[in-house]
Design a protein around this motif. Structure first.
Motif, mmCIF file in Angstrom:
data_model
loop_
_atom_site.group_PDB
_atom_site.id
_atom_site.type_symbol
_atom_site.label_atom_id
_atom_site.label_comp_id
_atom_site.label_asym_id
_atom_site.label_seq_id
_atom_site.Cartn_x
_atom_site.Cartn_y
_atom_site.Cartn_z
ATOM 1 N N ALA A 167 36.637 27.372 46.116
ATOM 2 C CA ALA A 167 36.696 28.924 45.578
ATOM 3 C C ALA A 167 35.543 29.652 46.349
ATOM 4 O O ALA A 167 34.493 28.901 46.985
ATOM 5 N N SER A 168 35.694 31.016 46.520
ATOM 6 C CA SER A 168 34.700 31.705 47.330
ATOM 7 C C SER A 168 33.425 31.888 46.263
ATOM 8 O O SER A 168 33.541 31.925 45.130
ATOM 9 N N PRO A 169 32.213 32.160 46.776
ATOM 10 C CA PRO A 169 31.058 32.529 46.107
ATOM 11 C C PRO A 169 31.287 33.698 44.985
ATOM 12 O O PRO A 169 30.998 33.564 44.001
ATOM 13 N N ASN A 170 31.927 34.763 45.790
ATOM 14 C CA ASN A 170 32.330 35.948 44.888
ATOM 15 C C ASN A 170 33.115 35.599 43.559
ATOM 16 O O ASN A 170 32.781 35.987 42.608
ATOM 17 N N TYR A 171 34.386 34.918 43.972
ATOM 18 C CA TYR A 171 35.011 34.446 42.640
ATOM 19 C C TYR A 171 34.156 33.636 41.559
ATOM 20 O O TYR A 171 34.342 34.049 40.543
ATOM 21 N N LEU A 172 33.218 32.935 41.916
ATOM 22 C CA LEU A 172 32.638 31.936 41.138
ATOM 23 C C LEU A 172 31.663 32.850 40.188
ATOM 24 O O LEU A 172 31.323 32.524 39.269
ATOM 25 N N ALA A 173 31.182 33.869 40.940
ATOM 26 C CA ALA A 173 29.805 34.657 40.726
ATOM 27 C C ALA A 173 30.666 35.585 39.279
ATOM 28 O O ALA A 173 30.215 35.762 38.304
ATOM 29 N N ALA A 174 31.987 35.957 39.767
ATOM 30 C CA ALA A 174 32.595 37.059 38.825
ATOM 31 C C ALA A 174 33.155 36.107 37.609
ATOM 32 O O ALA A 174 33.101 36.619 36.320
ATOM 33 N N ARG A 175 33.673 35.056 37.720
ATOM 34 C CA ARG A 175 34.378 34.118 36.660
ATOM 35 C C ARG A 175 33.597 33.173 36.172
ATOM 36 O O ARG A 175 34.072 32.570 35.016
ATOM 37 N N GLY A 176 32.414 32.761 36.833
ATOM 38 C CA GLY A 176 31.613 31.596 36.413
ATOM 39 C C GLY A 176 32.104 30.319 37.013
ATOM 40 O O GLY A 176 33.432 30.209 37.353
#
Length: 307
Positions: A167-176
């Motif tokens: 997953a992208s860093p941004n996705y994981l930052a937003a969704r956990g």
């Protein structure tokens, strides 16, 4: 040579099930293949095929002749190809199938060294994300993994066929960041359809210590190409499951991050496939040895492992 050409047209038509399919393999027209088979039947004074507008099937005599002549034709063609090689060097067209991204990333970079060793070989490399019918379509070899070998085909292993979650860093930052496989059910999945069936294949996650659990991702976007899935993951839409050869470039520069790094999906091995015959053409045998050697020297067998 005319008789040999006629026998080859018969054998390839019997293998492929039609004059048209045999013609594509032989580089002839269907009419030419049909005429050569008719000439063979006239010379042998026996009907080898039952023909109709919709089907082509072997007669009893045709089945017997195929058993007697098929293997001998392959051996004779190998002997002729090896004899034609200049000064003991392999020569001729080398038809190989490989996946699009896999071939561009890991096989094309080997081309310069291969041709430096064997300059009289002419590569005819086809890039296609599907298992080909190696024998019916006339390939010397095919590279791939995650599927069963058809009759008449053998393989040499190159590397594990492991798939991993990214997953992208941004996705994981937003969704956990998922901490355990059960957390995946609350995340969006970018899922890849099977190119053979069009279905989303079920997958079993495996941990380094041997535990297993089904992969459960909520379908957000469906695609049929792993490179397209990686592109969509870069847009921060969700988590993907892709093979390690596809994942490595994105992991190397940090554009995508591995999710649940202790877990992966095992789909067998990536192998180079070729016809199961006693005497392979010299060009094919040397190409197989070369690819196996290069994978070992470059450590690709270790890099493709998700463990």
């Amino acid at each position: 040579m005319d008789t040999l050409n006629c026998i080859e047209c018969f054998v390839r038509s019997a293998e492929a099930g039609s004059f048209a399919a045999a013609a594509r393999r032989l580089g002839l027209t269907p009419a030419a293949v049909g005429k050569n088979v008719a000439r063979l039947e006239a010379g042998l004074q026996v009907r080898l095929f039952q023909r109709s507008t919709r089907s082509l099937s072997l007669t009893e005599a045709g089945e017997h002749f195929l058993r007697e002549a098929g293997g001998g034709l392959d051996i004779l063609q190998v002997a002729m190809a090896n004899l034609a090689s200049r000064q003991g060097q392999p020569a001729g067209v080398l038809k190989v199938s490989m996946g699009v991204a896999f071939g561009r990333l890991y096989i094309l970079p080997l081309l310069k060294e291969f041709l430096a060793r064997y300059p009289d070989v002419q590569p005819d490399w086809r890039f296609d994300n599907r298992p080909v019918d190696l024998i019916a379509e006339g390939y010397d070899a095919a590279i791939g993994g995650g599927f069963e070998l058809p009759p008449g085909v053998v393989a040499r292993a190159l590397a594990p066929a492991h798939r991993v979650l990214l997953a992208s860093p941004n996705y994981l930052a937003a969704r956990g960041v998922p901490q355990k496989p059960e957390d995946l059910s609350g995340h969006d999945g970018i899922l890849i359809r099977s190119p053979q069936t069009g279905r989303i294949r079920s997958a079993m996650l495996r941990s380094g210590d041997g535990r297993e659990t089904p992969l459960d991702l909520r379908a957000r976007i469906l695609l049929d190409d792993p490179e397209a899935a990686c592109d969509v993951a870069l847009m921060d839409f969700g988590i993907i499951l892709v093979a390690m050869p596809h994942a490595l470039p994105y992991l190397a520069d940090g554009r995508l991050i591995r999710v649940l790094p202790d877990w992966y999906v095992d789909t067998g091995v990536i192998s180079i496939h070729f016809a199961a015959q006693k005497q392979l053409p010299q060009k094919t045998r040397l190409f197989i040895d070369f690819v196996v050697e290069q994978f070992r020297l470059q450590g690709l067998d270790r890099r493709f492992s998700a463990r």
